[in-house]
Design an enzyme around this catalytic site. Structure first.
Site, PDB file in Angstrom:
ATOM      1  N   TYR A  26       0.825  -1.212   0.000  1.00  0.00           N
ATOM      2  CA  TYR A  26       0.000   0.000   0.000  1.00  0.00           C
ATOM      3  C   TYR A  26       0.864   1.268   0.000  1.00  0.00           C
ATOM      4  CZ  TYR A  26      -4.674  -1.959   0.858  1.00  0.00           C
ATOM      5  OH  TYR A  26      -5.881  -2.589   0.754  1.00  0.00           O
ATOM      6  N   LYS A  44       3.377 -15.064   2.093  1.00  0.00           N
ATOM      7  CA  LYS A  44       3.540 -15.791   0.828  1.00  0.00           C
ATOM      8  C   LYS A  44       5.037 -16.054   0.663  1.00  0.00           C
ATOM      9  CE  LYS A  44       1.963 -17.512  -3.077  1.00  0.00           C
ATOM     10  NZ  LYS A  44       1.100 -18.706  -3.154  1.00  0.00           N
ATOM     11  N   ASP A  61      -2.692 -18.123   0.385  1.00  0.00           N
ATOM     12  CA  ASP A  61      -3.692 -18.803  -0.452  1.00  0.00           C
ATOM     13  C   ASP A  61      -4.345 -19.951   0.324  1.00  0.00           C
ATOM     14  OD1 ASP A  61      -1.196 -19.995  -0.559  1.00  0.00           O
ATOM     15  OD2 ASP A  61      -1.321 -20.590  -2.662  1.00  0.00           O
ATOM     16  N   ASP A 117      -5.992  -7.108   4.239  1.00  0.00           N
ATOM     17  CA  ASP A 117      -7.173  -6.490   3.636  1.00  0.00           C
ATOM     18  C   ASP A 117      -8.082  -7.573   3.065  1.00  0.00           C
ATOM     19  OD1 ASP A 117      -8.841  -4.425   2.527  1.00  0.00           O
ATOM     20  OD2 ASP A 117      -7.915  -4.830   0.580  1.00  0.00           O
TER      21      ASP A 117
HETATM   22  C1  IPM Z   1     -10.260  -1.390   4.340  1.00  0.00           C
HETATM   23  C2  IPM Z   1     -10.567  -0.808   2.996  1.00  0.00           C
HETATM   24  C3  IPM Z   1      -9.461   0.181   2.641  1.00  0.00           C
HETATM   25  C4  IPM Z   1      -8.172  -0.599   2.527  1.00  0.00           C
HETATM   26  C5  IPM Z   1      -9.719   0.995   1.355  1.00  0.00           C
HETATM   27  C6  IPM Z   1     -11.048   1.708   1.403  1.00  0.00           C
HETATM   28  C7  IPM Z   1      -8.596   1.961   1.105  1.00  0.00           C
HETATM   29  O1  IPM Z   1     -10.723  -1.812   2.041  1.00  0.00           O
HETATM   30  O2  IPM Z   1     -10.152  -0.626   5.315  1.00  0.00           O
HETATM   31  O3  IPM Z   1     -10.127  -2.611   4.420  1.00  0.00           O
HETATM   32  O4  IPM Z   1      -7.881  -1.206   1.497  1.00  0.00           O
HETATM   33  O5  IPM Z   1      -7.415  -0.602   3.500  1.00  0.00           O
HETATM   34 MG    MG Z   2     -10.692  -3.764   2.840  1.00  0.00          MG
END
Ligand code: IPM
Ligand code: MG
Length: 362
Positions: A143, A188, A221, A245
């Site tokens: 990210y 992974k 996975d 996520d």
């Molecule tokens: C979460 C959401 C966020 C993320 C998005 C909205 C940026 O999916 O909080 O899980 O990917 O972290």
């Molecule tokens: Mg999310």
């Protein structure tokens, strides 16, 4: 003199303002029972902040959050701001506030309310007793790694440093010590260098600092399979940002509705950001039917983790349980009636009112 806590409210977009308003009222009702005072201030984030200021996270919002004891957020985003060519997006506000406040550990508990066990698409016998906590790394990994965007070529980089892994794993391991003493680390490592660093770091740190916690490593996975096949086997799960996520959306479906699940994002101090894991649900925004319980349960996490008010947290959680026991459901949970039970479908405000009616002093 009652203790005063400074809480920043970030209602955001879609159903965010509706669920945050009900939670605010509920905290106000709870306060006198526990001799507390909440001093709320509301600020902009997300799409509404873009509309009003041009930025998804205005400086004034970030500054107010830095001064607060805790932050309660509704949701960000919606079709109005989802043009992929737009230069600013509501989600950037969320990423920036996590990073800006150093909230590297995202706690997403998944507990199956027995009253709602038929809400999931999975069989009740698979879900019986599920009570797990996913700790997702929130300010690193793919990210936030170096990236380049182009029309012919683009890349993102999954980058982790040893200290980044150590600090989130400590949060997860401490949680495991207070729970059932088991930690599952997800990576992974058969493919990714960053995952091999992750795995080595976890193994060493756990042996040195948490020999009492049982550790297992699972590839991401395979984890997606185990989560729906034998979810009851997991206690605390720790993973990097993107894997976390993905598996937390999957884990949420164990509970059937996103409308019930809270989350906490924590850093080194006690200040944290609390939000329901559901999104802004633009399809039902403004209709008064959104489920406020995930936000109310997020407020309970706030009382517990940032404010140290465990008894008040429990009172809030108990009130939610009683509302469910009594058969009250928002429309997202309308299908959860069990054969011997009658349910009453209520809107956002009525659900808030019902929960408040079940609050009891210590
Ligand atoms: C979460 C959401 C966020 C993320 C998005 C909205 C940026 O999916 O909080 O899980 O990917 O972290
Ligand atoms: Mg999310």
């Amino acid at each position: 003199m009652p203790k005063t806590y400074h809480i920043v409210l970030l209602p955001g977009d879609g159903i965010g303002p509706e669920v945050v308003a009900e939670t605010r009222k509920t905290l106000d009702a709870l306060a006198p029972l526990f001799d507390l005072t909440f001093d709320f201030s509301e600020h902009l984030i997300g799409g509404i902040a873009i509309d009003e200021t041009g930025s998804p996270l205005p400086d004034t919002t970030l500054e107010a959050c830095r001064q607060a004891d805790a932050i309660l957020l509704g949701a960000v985003g919606g079709p109005k701001w989802s043009d992929p060519t737009a230069s600013v997006r509501p989600e950037q506000g969320l990423l920036a506030i996590r990073k800006g406040l150093g909230l590297y550990a995202n706690l997403r508990p998944v507990k199956i309310f027995p009253q709602l066990i038929t809400a999931s698409t999975l069989r009740p016998d698979v879900l019986q007793g599920v009570d797990l906590l996913v700790v997702r790394e929130l300010t690193g990994g793919i990210y936030f790694g170096p990236r380049q965007e182009g029309s012919e070529e683009a890349y993102d980089t999954m980058l982790y440093t040893r200290p980044e892994v150590e600090r989130v794993v400590r949060v997860a391991a401490r949680a495991a010590q207070k729970r059932r003493g088991k930690l599952t680390s997800v990576d992974k490592a058969n493919v990714l260098a960053s995952s091999r660093l992750w795995r080595q770091t976890v193994t060493r740190l756990m042996a040195e600092e948490f020999p009492d916690v049982v550790l297992e490593h699972v590839l991401v996975d395979a984890m997606t399979m185990h989560l729906i096949r034998r979810p009851g086997d997991f206690d605390v799960i720790v993973s990097g940002n993107m894997f976390g996520d993905i598996i937390t959306d999957e884990a949420a479906m164990l509970a059937g509705s996103m409308g019930m699940l809270p989350s906490a994002s924590l850093g080194d101090g006690s200040r944290g950001l609390y939000e329901p894991i559901h999104g802004s649900a633009p399809d039902i925004a403004g209709q008064g039917i959104a489920n406020p319980l995930a936000t109310i349960l997020s407020a309970a996490m706030m009382l517990r983790h940032s404010l140290g008010e465990e008894a008040a947290a429990r009172a809030l959680e108990a009130a939610v349980e009683r509302a469910l026991d009594a058969g009250y459901r928002t429309p997202d949970l309308a299908h959860t009636a069990q054969p011997d039970q009658s349910v009453e479908i209520v809107g956002t405000k009525a659900m808030g009112e019902i929960v408040r009616g079940y609050l009891t002093p210590p």
